[in-house]
Design an enzyme around this catalytic site. Structure first.
Site, PDB file in Angstrom:
ATOM      1  N   ASN A   1       0.882  -1.178   0.000  1.00 54.10           N
ATOM      2  CA  ASN A   1       0.000   0.000   0.000  1.00 54.10           C
ATOM      3  C   ASN A   1       0.914   1.220   0.000  1.00 54.10           C
ATOM      4  OD1 ASN A   1      -1.454   2.314   0.839  1.00 54.10           O
ATOM      5  ND2 ASN A   1      -3.079   1.031   1.681  1.00 54.10           N
TER       6      ASN A   1
ATOM      7  N   ASP B   1      -1.673  -6.263   6.180  1.00 55.04           N
ATOM      8  CA  ASP B   1      -1.404  -6.574   4.767  1.00 55.04           C
ATOM      9  C   ASP B   1      -1.015  -8.048   4.680  1.00 55.04           C
ATOM     10  OD1 ASP B   1      -1.121  -3.652   3.379  1.00 55.04           O
ATOM     11  OD2 ASP B   1      -0.398  -3.630   5.459  1.00 55.04           O
TER      12      ASP B   1
ATOM     13  N   GLU C   1      -3.943   1.850  -2.963  1.00 55.26           N
ATOM     14  CA  GLU C   1      -4.035   3.304  -2.731  1.00 55.26           C
ATOM     15  C   GLU C   1      -3.125   4.076  -3.686  1.00 55.26           C
ATOM     16  OE1 GLU C   1      -5.388   5.416   0.851  1.00 55.26           O
ATOM     17  OE2 GLU C   1      -4.298   3.837   1.921  1.00 55.26           O
TER      18      GLU C   1
ATOM     19  N   ASN D   1      -6.957  -4.521   5.806  1.00 59.65           N
ATOM     20  CA  ASN D   1      -7.447  -3.702   6.914  1.00 59.65           C
ATOM     21  C   ASN D   1      -8.113  -4.534   8.003  1.00 59.65           C
ATOM     22  OD1 ASN D   1      -6.782  -0.864   6.731  1.00 59.65           O
ATOM     23  ND2 ASN D   1      -8.012  -0.766   4.866  1.00 59.65           N
TER      24      ASN D   1
ATOM     25  N   ASP E   1      -4.023  -4.928   1.025  1.00 59.29           N
ATOM     26  CA  ASP E   1      -4.328  -4.304   2.310  1.00 59.29           C
ATOM     27  C   ASP E   1      -5.734  -4.718   2.709  1.00 59.29           C
ATOM     28  OD1 ASP E   1      -4.880  -2.737   4.470  1.00 59.29           O
ATOM     29  OD2 ASP E   1      -4.555  -0.821   3.467  1.00 59.29           O
TER      30      ASP E   1
ATOM     31  N   ASP F   1       2.759   4.718   4.889  1.00 61.05           N
ATOM     32  CA  ASP F   1       2.494   4.230   6.251  1.00 61.05           C
ATOM     33  C   ASP F   1       2.472   2.697   6.303  1.00 61.05           C
ATOM     34  OD1 ASP F   1       0.207   4.534   4.711  1.00 61.05           O
ATOM     35  OD2 ASP F   1      -1.069   5.196   6.358  1.00 61.05           O
ATOM     36  N   HIS F   2       2.586   2.038   5.143  1.00 58.54           N
ATOM     37  CA  HIS F   2       2.665   0.573   5.072  1.00 58.54           C
ATOM     38  C   HIS F   2       4.042   0.142   4.589  1.00 58.54           C
ATOM     39  CE1 HIS F   2      -1.807  -0.345   5.144  1.00 58.54           C
ATOM     40  NE2 HIS F   2      -1.811   0.952   4.916  1.00 58.54           N
TER      41      HIS F   2
END
Length: 261
Positions: free
Chosen positions: A7, A217, A34, A148, A146, A246-247
DNA sequence: ATGGTCGCGGAGCGA
């Protein structure tokens, strides 16, 4: 064959890092989430110059998925069969070297019980349907991206603080569990039992600096795909340094030849 | 610490 998921939180903002990472890691297939860009503006040239073909399914500002591959991609599937409008660009399926790969960006859900949370549960049910219809006969099936969703306490830096909260609640875990009922397994847990392996650290809480992370993930594999899997690693270095996502990426190594028999 | 920081797009939303 090395398959990665990442991501990137905007492919255009992350392009310098993605290009350097492709050269360093040499993955064969990369599932991006994303991307946050319409297909016409996807930065194709720089990535193609490194030897990758590109399939993308993007939208403006939010969401968007893409697959990069050094081998031919066939059986390209964009969106969910029951969502003809494709308002949210969150799923992209390809077949590479005999592996059916579904690249997913599952709805975050924001907060348990809100509208977005309901949409998350619906997406996971749509995914379950898609997997047990369109992909029912796929011998080597890999769902990655991802999700989530965490699986258990080992995936959470502070399980008590996160109990029943978004990314950790029972209904979303159950919904993901139903997706996996056809025989998919969490590849990371096949190789690693211990906790404190995370893939996402929140910008807002400076989570990386304090190692406050979650493992959201995943690589979910059919038995034949898992049999061919040699290793899985979380590329933590990519969460560090200048302008990170951020991943962190997750990378698996699969033996194409062994899986073929 | 019910905060904080990103990215997009040019204010406020989503994460």
């Amino acid at each position: 064959m090395k398959i990665a998921t990442w991501n990137v939180n905007s492919i255009r903002a992350r392009l310098p890092r993605v290009l350097a990472w492709l050269e360093a890691r040499q993955p064969d297939v990369v599932c991006l989430q994303e991307t946050k860009v319409v297909d016409e503006l996807f930065p194709r040239e720089e990535i193609e110059a490194l030897g990758y073909a590109i399939e993308c399914f993007g939208q403006k500002t939010y969401n968007g998925v893409a697959v990069l591959s050094r081998s031919e991609m066939t059986d390209v599937v964009r969106g969910f069969p029951n969502d003809p409008e494709d308002a949210q660009r969150r799923v992209l399926g390809v077949c590479v070297q005999g592996y059916q790969i579904l690249n997913l960006y599952v709805v975050n859900g924001r907060e348990v019980g809100c509208d977005a949370y309901e949409r998350k549960l619906i997406l996971l049910e749509d995914l379950r349907q898609m997997v047990c219809t369109r992909y029912a006969d796929a011998e080597r099936l890999i769902l990655t991206g991802d999700f989530n969703v965490t699986f258990d306490d080992r995936d959470i830096y502070d399980p008590e603080a996160w109990r029943d909260r978004i990314l950790c609640s029972v209904p979303e875990r159950d919904a993901l569990g139903r997706v996996m009922e056809c025989g998919l397994a969490d590849a990371f847990r096949h190789f690693h039992d211990e906790g404190e392996h995370y893939t996402w650290w929140d910008f807002r809480t400076r989570g990386w600096q304090r190692n406050r992370g979650l493992r959201i993930d995943h690589f979910l594999m059919s038995p034949a795909a898992l049999d061919s899997c040699r290793s899985i690693l979380i590329d933590r270095d990519e969460r560090d340094g200048e302008k990170p996502s951020d991943h962190a990426p997750v990378i698996v190594d699969v033996d194409v030849a062994s899986a073929a028999q």
